[in-house]
Design a protein around this motif. Sequence first.
Motif, PDB file in Angstrom:
ATOM      1  N   ARG A   1     -97.520  70.440   5.241  1.00 23.84           N
ATOM      2  CA  ARG A   1     -96.754  71.572   4.703  1.00 23.84           C
ATOM      3  C   ARG A   1     -95.607  71.120   3.796  1.00 23.84           C
ATOM      4  NH1 ARG A   1     -95.604  71.707  10.330  1.00 23.84           N
ATOM      5  NH2 ARG A   1     -93.545  70.841  10.825  1.00 23.84           N
ATOM      6  N   GLU A   2     -95.174  69.859   3.923  1.00 21.27           N
ATOM      7  CA  GLU A   2     -94.050  69.378   3.129  1.00 21.27           C
ATOM      8  C   GLU A   2     -94.456  68.948   1.723  1.00 21.27           C
ATOM      9  OE1 GLU A   2     -91.010  66.992   5.564  1.00 21.27           O
ATOM     10  OE2 GLU A   2     -92.865  66.728   6.719  1.00 21.27           O
ATOM     11  N   VAL A   3     -95.729  68.679   1.501  1.00 18.33           N
ATOM     12  CA  VAL A   3     -96.147  68.158   0.196  1.00 18.33           C
ATOM     13  C   VAL A   3     -97.228  69.009  -0.464  1.00 18.33           C
ATOM     14  CG1 VAL A   3     -95.597  65.803   0.947  1.00 18.33           C
ATOM     15  CG2 VAL A   3     -97.947  66.637   1.132  1.00 18.33           C
TER      16      VAL A   3
ATOM     17  N   ARG B   1    -109.085  61.706   6.712  1.00 20.07           N
ATOM     18  CA  ARG B   1    -110.098  62.721   6.433  1.00 20.07           C
ATOM     19  C   ARG B   1    -110.705  62.504   5.050  1.00 20.07           C
ATOM     20  NH1 ARG B   1    -110.656  68.154   7.851  1.00 20.07           N
ATOM     21  NH2 ARG B   1    -109.699  67.602   9.836  1.00 20.07           N
ATOM     22  N   PHE B   2    -109.864  62.227   4.064  1.00 22.13           N
ATOM     23  CA  PHE B   2    -110.368  61.966   2.715  1.00 22.13           C
ATOM     24  C   PHE B   2    -111.258  60.728   2.694  1.00 22.13           C
ATOM     25  CE2 PHE B   2    -106.611  64.229   0.398  1.00 22.13           C
ATOM     26  CZ  PHE B   2    -107.193  65.450   0.695  1.00 22.13           C
ATOM     27  N   ALA B   3    -110.820  59.681   3.421  1.00 24.21           N
ATOM     28  CA  ALA B   3    -111.612  58.450   3.459  1.00 24.21           C
ATOM     29  C   ALA B   3    -112.969  58.683   4.124  1.00 24.21           C
ATOM     30  CB  ALA B   3    -110.839  57.355   4.202  1.00 24.21           C
TER      31      ALA B   3
ATOM     32  N   LYS C   1    -113.808  63.096  -0.040  1.00 22.97           N
ATOM     33  CA  LYS C   1    -113.178  64.163  -0.823  1.00 22.97           C
ATOM     34  C   LYS C   1    -111.798  63.709  -1.302  1.00 22.97           C
ATOM     35  CE  LYS C   1    -116.460  67.211   0.023  1.00 22.97           C
ATOM     36  NZ  LYS C   1    -116.217  68.319   0.940  1.00 22.97           N
ATOM     37  N   SER C   2    -111.302  64.357  -2.327  1.00 19.41           N
ATOM     38  CA  SER C   2    -109.973  64.041  -2.845  1.00 19.41           C
ATOM     39  C   SER C   2    -109.022  65.228  -2.772  1.00 19.41           C
ATOM     40  CB  SER C   2    -110.067  63.555  -4.291  1.00 19.41           C
ATOM     41  OG  SER C   2    -110.661  64.547  -5.108  1.00 19.41           O
ATOM     42  N   SER C   3    -109.475  66.337  -2.190  1.00 19.23           N
ATOM     43  CA  SER C   3    -108.618  67.502  -2.040  1.00 19.23           C
ATOM     44  C   SER C   3    -109.117  68.333  -0.863  1.00 19.23           C
ATOM     45  CB  SER C   3    -108.601  68.343  -3.317  1.00 19.23           C
ATOM     46  OG  SER C   3    -109.893  68.864  -3.574  1.00 19.23           O
ATOM     47  N   ALA C   4    -108.257  69.184  -0.367  1.00 16.19           N
ATOM     48  CA  ALA C   4    -108.629  70.037   0.764  1.00 16.19           C
ATOM     49  C   ALA C   4    -107.763  71.280   0.753  1.00 16.19           C
ATOM     50  CB  ALA C   4    -108.459  69.285   2.087  1.00 16.19           C
ATOM     51  N   ALA C   5    -108.304  72.337   1.347  1.00 15.42           N
ATOM     52  CA  ALA C   5    -107.532  73.560   1.548  1.00 15.42           C
ATOM     53  C   ALA C   5    -106.645  73.380   2.774  1.00 15.42           C
ATOM     54  CB  ALA C   5    -108.468  74.741   1.733  1.00 15.42           C
TER      55      ALA C   5
ATOM     56  N   GLN D   1    -103.326  62.787  -4.583  1.00 16.63           N
ATOM     57  CA  GLN D   1    -102.089  62.363  -5.234  1.00 16.63           C
ATOM     58  C   GLN D   1    -100.858  62.774  -4.427  1.00 16.63           C
ATOM     59  OE1 GLN D   1    -101.521  60.527  -8.001  1.00 16.63           O
ATOM     60  NE2 GLN D   1    -103.724  60.131  -8.180  1.00 16.63           N
ATOM     61  N   ASP D   2    -100.979  63.865  -3.667  1.00 14.48           N
ATOM     62  CA  ASP D   2     -99.840  64.328  -2.873  1.00 14.48           C
ATOM     63  C   ASP D   2     -99.463  63.322  -1.785  1.00 14.48           C
ATOM     64  OD1 ASP D   2     -99.634  66.752  -4.283  1.00 14.48           O
ATOM     65  OD2 ASP D   2    -101.224  67.640  -3.057  1.00 14.48           O
ATOM     66  N   LEU D   3    -100.412  62.492  -1.379  1.00 13.35           N
ATOM     67  CA  LEU D   3    -100.125  61.507  -0.342  1.00 13.35           C
ATOM     68  C   LEU D   3     -99.112  60.465  -0.804  1.00 13.35           C
ATOM     69  CD1 LEU D   3    -103.737  60.879   1.041  1.00 13.35           C
ATOM     70  CD2 LEU D   3    -102.065  62.592   1.754  1.00 13.35           C
ATOM     71  N   LEU D   4     -99.009  60.282  -2.120  1.00 15.82           N
ATOM     72  CA  LEU D   4     -98.064  59.292  -2.643  1.00 15.82           C
ATOM     73  C   LEU D   4     -96.610  59.704  -2.422  1.00 15.82           C
ATOM     74  CD1 LEU D   4     -99.780  58.317  -6.007  1.00 15.82           C
ATOM     75  CD2 LEU D   4     -99.810  57.075  -3.837  1.00 15.82           C
TER      76      LEU D   4
END
Length: 544
Positions: free
Chosen positions: A452-454, A483-485, A489-493, A508-511
Amino acid sequence: MSGATRVRQAALGDFAVRPRMLLITALALPIGALGALAAWALLRLIGLTTNLVFFWRWDTTLVAPGSGPHPWWLILGAPIVGGLIVGMMARYGSEKIRGHGMPEAIEAILIGGSIVQPKVAALKPISAAVSIGTGGPFGAEGPIIMTGGALGSMLAQLVHLSADERKTLLVAGAAAGMAATFNSPLAAILLAVELLLFEWRPRSFVPTVAAVAVGTVVRGFLLGDAPVFPVDATGLHLTPAIEVFAVAAGLTGGLLAIAATWLVYRAEDAFQKLPVHWMWWPAIGGLIIGLGGLVEPRALGVGYDVIDELLTGRATLSLILGILVVKTLIWSLSLGSGTSGGVLAPVFMIGGALGALEGTIFPAAIPGFWAMCGLAAVVGGVMRSPLTGVVFTLELTHAWGALLPLVIASTSAYALSVLLLKRSVLTEKIARRNLHLTREYSTDPLETFFVREVMTPLSHPASATADAECVRSSDTLRAVAYRFAETGKSSAAVVDETGAVIGRIDVQDLLHARRHDLTEEHRRSRILLAARSRNGRNAPGAGA
């Protein structure tokens, strides 16, 4: 399957580790007993080999090669023959028996899926018994670590387990063998955490402790439960002067650790340049050992008797000097030959000798006190495991009142080693095999931020489609990265607790977490002075 259902199933995965942890703990219990039996068998095998070679008798009692007079040709020739046998066993049996045990265990964990071949479990203790029993100045603990780890790995290979679970059982067997060797359960656990597990998590810590506990209990039946090198700490009174000199003991211990580590790898470099097959190197190392044995016979073998004299203050000055010089040289130079033997017992002896020498000029405490500080310091510097160095010393001696100066000495040596030496005696060997290993642990920044923060929020909540990749707003970024690994996938809802889509998260938000970590580490500011300056500018009448 709806997004909300998938979220609920993901939540259940948080608890999946618990029954697996109990299963691995149950498997670790017999491994602990096997590790203790392996330690007992190897010590008896070393005793038998030493008695046969140096005293020409059939006896399994652990005895020092230098405890009696021997002809010069035996002192010189026995290590050469032993090295030749070890070299042949390595070439025609398994090359994995070369080395001092812990780097080999680490390599099996890092790149081998924690799989150890059964023949290593058989050949490693035999090669170590030959190497040490013919005068090699090594310890039994490294081979016991590899043997106990091999037993744990073999049992793990019989069961349907993951590589991480095999790693836990490998380390459990190694730690149990270590605990049984020195009657040091807590030091064995710390060694496992600091050197072998590469994590501090319940899934591996609990089974390792279970194995160590069983191994220590079994050790009591086989070898007794008394401290290995008991020290009478009656009358120990710590003064500020002693604490200050503990820093000096730590710094000198760190310098000795650096010198010994440097010698080991310069010797290894020199052996690499020899125009002969590596099978012959242990025999050449045996020649170095034999020459050193002619100078100081008590530097030969595992040396528990000498460690006992150093830690109880009974060692003579000539013995202290002989061990400090000869043991350091023959251990460092011959270890570089790739023979079979451990590092802890020699480090105990070398560190104890340094401390005993310093005890002749440092403030008086109890007999053997400064030898204890030297032991803890050199272990902390050589192994880069300061806590293990402290706890080992306390469990070996039961001189619990010496805790603070031991912490000071070990940490001082560790700090100096880190400042002046790029890698330890263990990690340098790993690096030379083109592997990368870090021993620095910190909280994963991905674990400290929530989705929720990013995330990118939606202006209006929406319903998730059945095939949408969904994560919860309360998930950590680490969970999302996994989950992405897993899915590619590179994105999720992003969904809330009701299953309604409230946002989106991309890889990219993980950065964000990594950028925050870099800021915390590298951005420096002077908080109090800056605040005072701001307050001065905002004060009434300022600048008038």
